[in-house]
Scaffold this motif. Structure first.
Motif, short mmCIF file in Angstrom:
data_model
loop_
_atom_site.label_atom_id
_atom_site.label_comp_id
_atom_site.label_asym_id
_atom_site.label_seq_id
_atom_site.Cartn_x
_atom_site.Cartn_y
_atom_site.Cartn_z
N CYS A 129 0.82 -1.21 0.00
CA CYS A 129 0.00 0.00 0.00
C CYS A 129 0.86 1.26 0.00
N SER A 152 -5.18 0.35 -4.58
CA SER A 152 -4.06 0.91 -3.84
C SER A 152 -3.44 2.10 -4.58
N SER A 156 -3.66 2.98 1.87
CA SER A 156 -2.86 3.54 0.77
C SER A 156 -2.94 5.06 0.75
#
Length: 262
Positions: free
Chosen positions: A43, A79, A152
């Motif tokens: 992430c 992400s 993320s």
């Protein structure tokens, strides 16, 4: 009140912000290990996710014309997009002052809120915390994507905030450049004295490793939700650390038109 405003609008001295920036690096390893242990997707390190999306596109031309969009492709896309969204939030700091104490506190607190949201999302998802193989990811339902997105986004915001300070810790997110800069450091082997340009890079690498180790140890004990909850607490502590970073002295005779956020 005016004194408080002056303190908050004062630019922090990046060269004396080692404590919160080192903690940023710690959080990179800590948060990434939660995501990677569950779905083998980063992430924070978007190079791998970008390559994953390129591979998904390449399957269209492998002869069998595979049009499937696999779960890992969707997780990688989530992400990447969330990381970019978090980085764009970081641009709000340019309006306030990208190096001001107020923005460093506010931005880190937003990272804390994102981590709390990720913890709640994965807790409500009821998914496992650790996957034993890439063919059997632990996170598969829709709400787990929410967790990936918030994690993320928090890393994207952290990255741009670290980059704006323009220190030896660089973005605090990606260490490939840090490794290269460390190896090419002219004073790499000057062991008898402190070298800030070398020592801060070493600290960034070491604390990312410690963060990943710590994150996995907590993950094994308390699961993804508990680990992210602890991470939110650490991020709130980092928020408070910015109160104590010394301010930067205003440069004398600063030329007109110089952008301190460049």
């Amino acid at each position: 009140m005016s004194t408080l405003k002056q303190i908050l609008m004062q630019e922090v001295d990046g060269s004396r912000a080692s404590a919160p920036l080192t903690a940023y690096c710690f959080m990179t390893g800590y948060i990434d290990v939660v995501c990677f242990s569950a779905i083998f997707v980063w992430c924070a390190f978007q190079t791998g996710n970008s390559v994953q999306l390129a591979l998904a596109l390449a399957r269209l031309f492998n002869g069998s014309h595979d049009y499937s969009f696999q779960l890992v492709d969707g997780q990688s896309l989530c992400s990447v997009l969330s990381f970019i969204f978090g980085a764009f939030i970081g641009r709000l700091g340019d309006k306030i002052g990208c190096k001001t104490r107020l923005w460093m506190i506010l931005g880190t607190f937003i990272q804390t809120l994102f981590t709390i949201a990720a913890a709640i999302a994965i807790w409500k998802s009821g998914q496992r915390s650790v996957s034993d193989s890439r063919d059997d990811p632990a996170w598969t339902n829709a709400i787990s994507f929410v967790c990936i997105g918030f994690m993320s986004a928090s890393m994207g915001l952290q990255g741009i905030m670290g980059k704006r300070l323009n220190t030896q810790f660089t973005t605090t997110v990606v260490l490939t450049t840090t490794w290269c800069e460390l190896i090419t450091e002219p004073q790499l082997f000057h062991f008898r004295r402190l070298v800030m340009s070398r020592d801060h890079k070493v600290m960034a690498i070491v604390f990312l490793f410690i963060g990943a180790f710590t994150g996995r140890a907590i993950l094994n004990k308390f699961g993804s939700a508990g680990t992210l909850g602890v991470g939110a607490g650490i991020r709130f502590f980092i928020t408070l650390l910015w109160f104590f970073v010394p301010g930067k002295k205003a440069p004398k005779n600063l030329p007109c038109g110089v952008d301190l956020c460049s």
